[in-house]
Design an enzyme around this catalytic site. Structure first.
Site, mmCIF file in Angstrom:
data_model
loop_
_atom_site.group_PDB
_atom_site.id
_atom_site.type_symbol
_atom_site.label_atom_id
_atom_site.label_comp_id
_atom_site.label_asym_id
_atom_site.label_seq_id
_atom_site.Cartn_x
_atom_site.Cartn_y
_atom_site.Cartn_z
ATOM 1 N N TYR A 1 -3.600 2.672 16.225
ATOM 2 C CA TYR A 1 -4.265 1.892 15.221
ATOM 3 C C TYR A 1 -5.533 2.571 15.154
ATOM 4 O O TYR A 1 -6.200 2.991 14.036
ATOM 5 C CB TYR A 1 -4.412 0.438 15.631
ATOM 6 N N LEU B 1 0.774 -1.297 -0.014
ATOM 7 C CA LEU B 1 -0.051 -0.067 0.052
ATOM 8 C C LEU B 1 0.866 1.320 0.092
ATOM 9 O O LEU B 1 0.304 2.309 -0.558
ATOM 10 C CB LEU B 1 -0.779 0.000 1.153
ATOM 11 N N SER C 1 -12.843 1.007 12.300
ATOM 12 C CA SER C 1 -12.661 0.219 13.520
ATOM 13 C C SER C 1 -13.504 0.914 14.626
ATOM 14 O O SER C 1 -13.519 2.296 14.847
ATOM 15 C CB SER C 1 -11.469 -0.349 13.915
ATOM 16 N N SER D 1 -15.108 -8.585 13.845
ATOM 17 C CA SER D 1 -15.575 -9.594 13.027
ATOM 18 C C SER D 1 -14.818 -10.853 12.818
ATOM 19 O O SER D 1 -13.412 -10.740 12.179
ATOM 20 C CB SER D 1 -15.605 -9.011 11.483
ATOM 21 N N LYS E 1 -7.339 4.983 12.049
ATOM 22 C CA LYS E 1 -8.886 4.593 11.532
ATOM 23 C C LYS E 1 -9.546 6.002 11.495
ATOM 24 O O LYS E 1 -10.333 6.369 10.301
ATOM 25 C CB LYS E 1 -9.586 3.759 12.296
ATOM 26 N N SER F 1 -3.705 -4.345 11.256
ATOM 27 C CA SER F 1 -5.135 -4.449 11.771
ATOM 28 C C SER F 1 -5.236 -4.580 13.346
ATOM 29 O O SER F 1 -6.224 -4.900 13.725
ATOM 30 C CB SER F 1 -5.681 -5.623 11.149
ATOM 31 N N GLY G 1 -7.090 -3.437 3.555
ATOM 32 C CA GLY G 1 -5.559 -3.772 3.898
ATOM 33 C C GLY G 1 -5.067 -2.815 4.855
ATOM 34 O O GLY G 1 -5.233 -1.612 5.172
HETATM 35 P P1 NAI Z 1 -6.016 -8.922 8.606
HETATM 36 O O1 NAI Z 1 -4.668 -8.466 9.535
HETATM 37 O O2 NAI Z 1 -6.151 -10.563 8.613
HETATM 38 O O3 NAI Z 1 -5.833 -8.584 6.997
HETATM 39 C C1 NAI Z 1 -5.222 -7.039 6.962
HETATM 40 C C2 NAI Z 1 -4.240 -7.349 5.530
HETATM 41 O O4 NAI Z 1 -3.759 -6.169 5.190
HETATM 42 C C3 NAI Z 1 -3.292 -8.580 5.590
HETATM 43 O O5 NAI Z 1 -3.466 -9.512 4.765
HETATM 44 C C4 NAI Z 1 -2.009 -7.808 5.544
HETATM 45 O O6 NAI Z 1 -0.966 -8.764 4.706
HETATM 46 C C5 NAI Z 1 -2.508 -6.744 4.738
HETATM 47 N N1 NAI Z 1 -1.446 -5.653 4.734
HETATM 48 C C6 NAI Z 1 -0.975 -5.122 5.778
HETATM 49 N N2 NAI Z 1 0.349 -4.188 5.473
HETATM 50 C C7 NAI Z 1 0.221 -4.157 4.186
HETATM 51 C C8 NAI Z 1 0.562 -3.314 3.115
HETATM 52 N N3 NAI Z 1 1.815 -2.505 3.625
HETATM 53 N N4 NAI Z 1 0.458 -3.249 1.872
HETATM 54 C C9 NAI Z 1 -0.550 -4.151 1.269
HETATM 55 N N5 NAI Z 1 -1.327 -5.062 2.297
HETATM 56 C C10 NAI Z 1 -0.847 -4.955 3.670
HETATM 57 O O7 NAI Z 1 -7.189 -8.309 9.269
HETATM 58 P P2 NAI Z 1 -8.778 -8.268 9.068
HETATM 59 O O8 NAI Z 1 -9.237 -8.971 10.297
HETATM 60 O O9 NAI Z 1 -8.934 -9.138 7.783
HETATM 61 O O10 NAI Z 1 -9.140 -6.912 8.995
HETATM 62 C C11 NAI Z 1 -9.379 -6.382 7.504
HETATM 63 C C12 NAI Z 1 -9.364 -4.721 7.588
HETATM 64 O O11 NAI Z 1 -10.614 -4.617 8.702
HETATM 65 C C13 NAI Z 1 -8.395 -4.092 8.376
HETATM 66 O O12 NAI Z 1 -8.366 -2.968 7.774
HETATM 67 C C14 NAI Z 1 -8.865 -4.122 9.882
HETATM 68 O O13 NAI Z 1 -8.283 -2.870 10.688
HETATM 69 C C15 NAI Z 1 -10.212 -3.777 9.758
HETATM 70 N N6 NAI Z 1 -11.004 -4.154 10.933
HETATM 71 C C16 NAI Z 1 -11.135 -5.609 11.206
HETATM 72 C C17 NAI Z 1 -11.859 -5.975 12.275
HETATM 73 C C18 NAI Z 1 -12.116 -7.557 12.604
HETATM 74 O O14 NAI Z 1 -12.567 -7.807 13.669
HETATM 75 N N7 NAI Z 1 -11.741 -8.314 11.972
HETATM 76 C C19 NAI Z 1 -12.440 -5.033 13.580
HETATM 77 C C20 NAI Z 1 -12.276 -3.441 12.984
HETATM 78 C C21 NAI Z 1 -11.518 -3.236 11.875
#
Ligand code: NAI
Length: 271
Positions: free
Chosen positions: A140, A53, A111, A170, A144, A76, A73
């Site tokens: 973090y 990113l 978030s 989630s 957001k 997180s 992305g």
């Molecule tokens: P996750 O950590 O599994 O997915 C985030 C993805 O972003 C990862 O696959 C990672 O490789 C990628 N990433 C990190 N740095 C990067 C970079 N420099 N360039 C490109 N890609 C990069 O997290 P999850 O649970 O899938 O969450 C997805 C989104 O939802 C995130 O933005 C997170 O902050 C947000 N979120 C999720 C919640 C949850 O409960 N799962 C709660 C609140 C927000």
């Protein structure tokens, strides 16, 4: 319009991997991207490009011709400021510049940690509206809040439509008592994405990302703009996780839970 592609960032993450097959099955042409390889079989009609990113020109190129960017992305979890900065602040700018150029709409995975220092409702039914003040509980969460404000700027100045989904928790299932309030099922999330893509007009919207949980902390938001209502509920897991509380007075007082208590150096509130 299912002819123009949809760009999904964070495709290899937990939510990206849940959304990609659901949106492909709904007939969307997906461009998936992440810094980590996509670990599953590619859904039909989807292509994957590994990208950081932080790399603006690549994000612009990936967004070419897209109708929407689903921005999942980035970092997180809570991390040192310097780690959050690149992916979550600079990366977000690249996403919004790409959306501006393509006249694409943006769904930003925000978030609850952007507002985590609001207290939990005292059981008097007083719920927090989505236009409440930002009260980030971490670097973090701060990133957001910045992301939501970036959406505000790009709507007001450039007419880039955006929906900021303040996701609670989630995961496949709620894991503790707090998640009886904050849980968002993968199915409700996927249905929301489809409503977002189909909605005629969004403007700048903020929506609480939680299922139909009776123990919710959250009240009014802009979900009417996309006609989304959650269908699942965390309540069916009460027997399993209802007793799982932290015992920490900071964690239990505030909506952001454990994130509020990390590196907390004020005097602790009395329980
Ligand atoms: P996750 O950590 O599994 O997915 C985030 C993805 O972003 C990862 O696959 C990672 O490789 C990628 N990433 C990190 N740095 C990067 C970079 N420099 N360039 C490109 N890609 C990069 O997290 P999850 O649970 O899938 O969450 C997805 C989104 O939802 C995130 O933005 C997170 O902050 C947000 N979120 C999720 C919640 C949850 O409960 N799962 C709660 C609140 C927000």
């Amino acid at each position: 319009d299912k002819t123009r592609p949809v760009l999904l960032t964070g495709a290899s993450g937990n939510l990206g991997r849940a959304l990609a097959p659901a949106l492909a099955a709904a007939g969307y042409r997906l461009r998936l991207t992440d810094i980590s390889p996509f670990p599953d079989a590619l859904p039909e009609g989807a292509a994957f490009t590994k990208a950081d990113l932080n790399d603006g020109p690549t994000i612009l190129r990936l967004a070419e011709g897209c109708q929407a960017i689903l921005h999942f992305g980035g970092i997180s979890t809570e991390q040192p400021f310097e780690v959050v900065l690149g992916p979550n602040i600079r990366g977000l700018y690249h996403v919004y510049e790409a959306a501006r150029r393509e006249r694409a709409r943006v769904l930003f995975a925000s978030s609850n940690h952007a507002i985590g220092f609001h207290e939990r409702p005292a059981g008097n039914g007083e719920l927090l509206d989505a236009d409440c003040a930002f009260r980030p509980d971490s670097f973090y969460g701060l990133s957001k809040a910045y992301g939501e404000l970036m959406g505000r700027l790009y709507w007001d100045k450039h007419g880039v439509e955006n929906l900021n989904l303040r996701i609670g928790s989630s995961f496949p299932e709620p894991a503790d008592a707090r998640m009886l309030s904050t849980w968002l099922s993968y199915a409700d999330l996927a249905r929301l994405m489809e409503r977002f893509l189909a909605a005629p007009r969004i403007g700048h919207a903020v929506v609480w990302g939680a299922s139909k949980n009776p123990a919710t902390y959250w009240g009014a938001d802009h979900r009417d703009r996309i006609g989304w209502e959650p269908e699942d509920t965390a309540e069916s897991f009460r027997g399993k996780v209802g007793g799982k509380v932290s015992g920490d007075p900071v964690t239990e007082r505030y909506q952001g839970g454990g994130y509020t208590a990390m590196d907390y150096t004020r005097d602790k509130p009395s329980p």
